[in-house]
Design a protein around this motif. Sequence first.
Motif, PDB file in Angstrom:
ATOM      1  N   GLU A 228       1.953   2.125  -3.457  1.00 62.51           N
ATOM      2  CA  GLU A 228       0.928   2.892  -4.165  1.00 62.51           C
ATOM      3  C   GLU A 228       0.924   4.348  -3.714  1.00 62.51           C
ATOM      4  O   GLU A 228       0.776   5.269  -4.536  1.00 62.51           O
ATOM      5  N   THR A 229       1.123   4.582  -2.419  1.00 66.92           N
ATOM      6  CA  THR A 229       1.229   5.949  -1.915  1.00 66.92           C
ATOM      7  C   THR A 229       2.415   6.669  -2.542  1.00 66.92           C
ATOM      8  O   THR A 229       2.328   7.841  -2.930  1.00 66.92           O
TER       9      THR A 229
ATOM     10  N   ILE B 216       0.383  -4.663  -6.524  1.00 69.23           N
ATOM     11  CA  ILE B 216      -0.145  -3.318  -6.339  1.00 69.23           C
ATOM     12  C   ILE B 216      -0.995  -2.961  -7.549  1.00 69.23           C
ATOM     13  O   ILE B 216      -0.924  -3.614  -8.592  1.00 69.23           O
TER      14      ILE B 216
ATOM     15  N   THR C 192       0.824  -1.215   0.000  1.00 68.85           N
ATOM     16  CA  THR C 192       0.000   0.000   0.000  1.00 68.85           C
ATOM     17  C   THR C 192       0.852   1.256   0.000  1.00 68.85           C
ATOM     18  O   THR C 192       0.455   2.282  -0.562  1.00 68.85           O
TER      19      THR C 192
END
Length: 343
Positions: free
Chosen positions: A247-248, A271, A244
């Motif tokens: 992705e950030t 992802i 995650t």
Amino acid sequence: MLAALLYGQENLRLEEVPFPTAAAGEIVIKVGTATTCGTDLKIWLRGGHPKMPQPPILQGHEAVGEIVSLGEGVTGWKIGDRVVANNSAPCMNCFFCHRREYSLCPNLVFNYGAFAEYLKIPSPIVKHNLLAVPDDLDNALASMTEPLACVLHGVACSNIQPADRVVVIGDGAIGLMFTAVIAQQSAAEVFLFGGHDQRLQIGEKLGASRTFNYHNLSDVPASVRDLTDGWGADIVIEATGIPTVWETAIACGRPGATINLFGGCPRDTTITVSTEQLHYNSLTLKGVFHNTPTFVREALSLLASRVIPFELLISYYRPLKDLEQVFENMKNRQAIKVAIEPG
């Protein structure tokens, strides 16, 4: 001799194992100091690593020690030399090695077992990645050669330009090393994002322009845009190994940004990437793995220069018998790196 073996997830045991014997081309060192790292923690938490054999397996890969045994044919070294050995070496003969893409060598020889009283160094590492430790460099700092070499490799692959605004996500040892190296080697402005105030304070001492605790932020990419005239960062370094957060990291980049996805995620994770954003914003997503012999040498030289206070990353020193408690402390974010001294 006493050594640490991993049997599975959070299942570490100290056991008596046979004393290692140096075959042709190999050496054995008496371990003086072995430092822990985030990879060791991930291996302990996950019960293994994609580049390791199945448990039970010896643990630890950052070590400094004195040579106590030389195998047949080893030249240029003598008993008593204080050395640091990278935990791998390329074959130098394959397609990738001929292209000097040494970290992609399919024949990389890895070595584990630094959390022990003695450590055998395989012949390829003796040949290509064994270095003498300068007399005025202490064991704990010298043992950080391997992770720093990985960071130097990551920085070299990140296309950082003067006046770039660089976001580093992750305040573990690797994120802090990235912060320090980028701040010292370039005119870039470094914004460090993490989840631990004391570590972020260390990041400031290592050169971060500003630090941010993500616990206090509702939207990290929006905060990055606020820092960068609404555009996003020129370069983003992801140093957590959490999908995650990958992705950030991508969401934090400006159009044309380079996103270095450096943190190794768990096996078989994925992802989601917006094809529209990737294409029309001309993003460069890079996975950077491990190090090369050149960066191993540069890392030891940088540590020996003492221009960066890497000692700030050593939380404390402990004997080998305390290793499992050390991992518990690291899991609870109560230590960054710990210097293990087998005695």
